[in-house]
Design an enzyme around this catalytic site. Structure first.
Site, mmCIF file in Angstrom:
data_model
loop_
_atom_site.group_PDB
_atom_site.id
_atom_site.type_symbol
_atom_site.label_atom_id
_atom_site.label_comp_id
_atom_site.label_asym_id
_atom_site.label_seq_id
_atom_site.Cartn_x
_atom_site.Cartn_y
_atom_site.Cartn_z
ATOM 1 C CG ASP A 1 42.926 44.719 28.464
ATOM 2 O OD1 ASP A 1 43.282 45.861 28.857
ATOM 3 O OD2 ASP A 1 41.881 44.179 28.849
ATOM 4 C CG HIS A 2 41.145 46.663 24.470
ATOM 5 N ND1 HIS A 2 41.114 45.280 24.609
ATOM 6 C CD2 HIS A 2 39.928 47.098 24.859
ATOM 7 C CE1 HIS A 2 39.931 44.916 25.064
ATOM 8 N NE2 HIS A 2 39.187 45.998 25.215
ATOM 9 C CB CYS B 1 43.102 44.816 32.061
ATOM 10 S SG CYS B 1 42.397 44.179 33.586
ATOM 11 C CB THR C 1 38.750 45.864 36.623
ATOM 12 O OG1 THR C 1 39.024 44.548 36.126
ATOM 13 C CG2 THR C 1 37.485 46.440 36.006
ATOM 14 N N GLY C 2 41.997 45.423 36.327
ATOM 15 C CA GLY C 2 43.104 44.680 36.931
ATOM 16 C C GLY C 2 42.707 43.289 37.384
ATOM 17 C CB ILE C 3 39.413 41.782 38.156
ATOM 18 C CG1 ILE C 3 39.122 42.827 39.232
ATOM 19 C CG2 ILE C 3 38.886 40.418 38.580
ATOM 20 C CD1 ILE C 3 37.655 43.176 39.385
ATOM 21 N N GLY C 4 40.827 40.632 35.700
ATOM 22 C CA GLY C 4 41.039 39.527 34.757
ATOM 23 C C GLY C 4 42.502 39.186 34.574
ATOM 24 C CG HIS D 1 53.572 41.281 54.900
ATOM 25 N ND1 HIS D 1 52.456 41.721 55.564
ATOM 26 C CD2 HIS D 1 54.615 41.918 55.478
ATOM 27 C CE1 HIS D 1 52.806 42.590 56.503
ATOM 28 N NE2 HIS D 1 54.120 42.727 56.461
ATOM 29 N NE ARG E 1 55.982 38.139 60.598
ATOM 30 C CZ ARG E 1 55.157 39.143 60.691
ATOM 31 N NH1 ARG E 1 53.896 38.948 61.023
ATOM 32 N NH2 ARG E 1 55.580 40.362 60.477
ATOM 33 C CG HIS E 2 56.135 37.562 55.854
ATOM 34 N ND1 HIS E 2 54.782 37.646 56.100
ATOM 35 C CD2 HIS E 2 56.700 38.591 56.532
ATOM 36 C CE1 HIS E 2 54.533 38.678 56.879
ATOM 37 N NE2 HIS E 2 55.688 39.272 57.156
#
Length: 143
Positions: free
Chosen positions: A7-8, A64, A66-69, A97, A132-133
């Protein structure tokens, strides 16, 4: 082929990552945005994530503030395993993993040099293939 989108708030770092990819000879497709004007990240993240989920792109990188959205948005697409990473160890381990196929970065919280190190580790670490992974990933994918 790497899908890349921002994003911007992540535009400048995305452009710097593209320079890194060019230098490394890694092909990419830029899904936008294409400037610093305020925009809505789902408009760019969803097509990039779909390209990864459908196999048109091998991996993806999203940026973005924060990287969260963007990570939340990408993970809504079936087949995407997007990891928000703020350090190279997390980027390496999410590949080893989790076989993460998309990386999310926060331009406002991760400096350029650290971000490029994270990208490098993410792109150059293969999935371990440990049983396992694989089992855990299958449980994620099959809800």
């Amino acid at each position: 082929m790497i899908a890349i989108a921002s994003d911007h708030g992540g535009f400048d770092l995305k452009e710097r990552i593209k320079q890194y990819l060019d230098k490394e000879g890694i092909e990419y497709k830029d899904f936008g945005c294409y400037g610093k004007e305020s925009c809505d990240y789902p408009d760019f993240v969803k097509p990039a994530a779909k390209a990864v989920a459908e196999g048109a792109c091998d991996k993806g990188i999203l940026v973005c503030t924060t990287g969260i959205g963007i990570s939340i948005c990408a993970n809504r697409i079936p087949g995407v395993r997007c990891a928000l990473c703020g350090d190279p160890v997390s980027a390496e381990l999410t590949r080893l993993h989790n076989d993460a196929n998309m990386l999310s970065l926060g331009a406002g919280v991760t400096g350029e040099f650290l971000a490029l190190d994270i990208v490098d580790r993410f792109l150059h670490t293969p999935f371990s293939g440990d049983e396992r992974h694989k089992r855990r990933i299958a449980k994620i994918e099959n809800n």
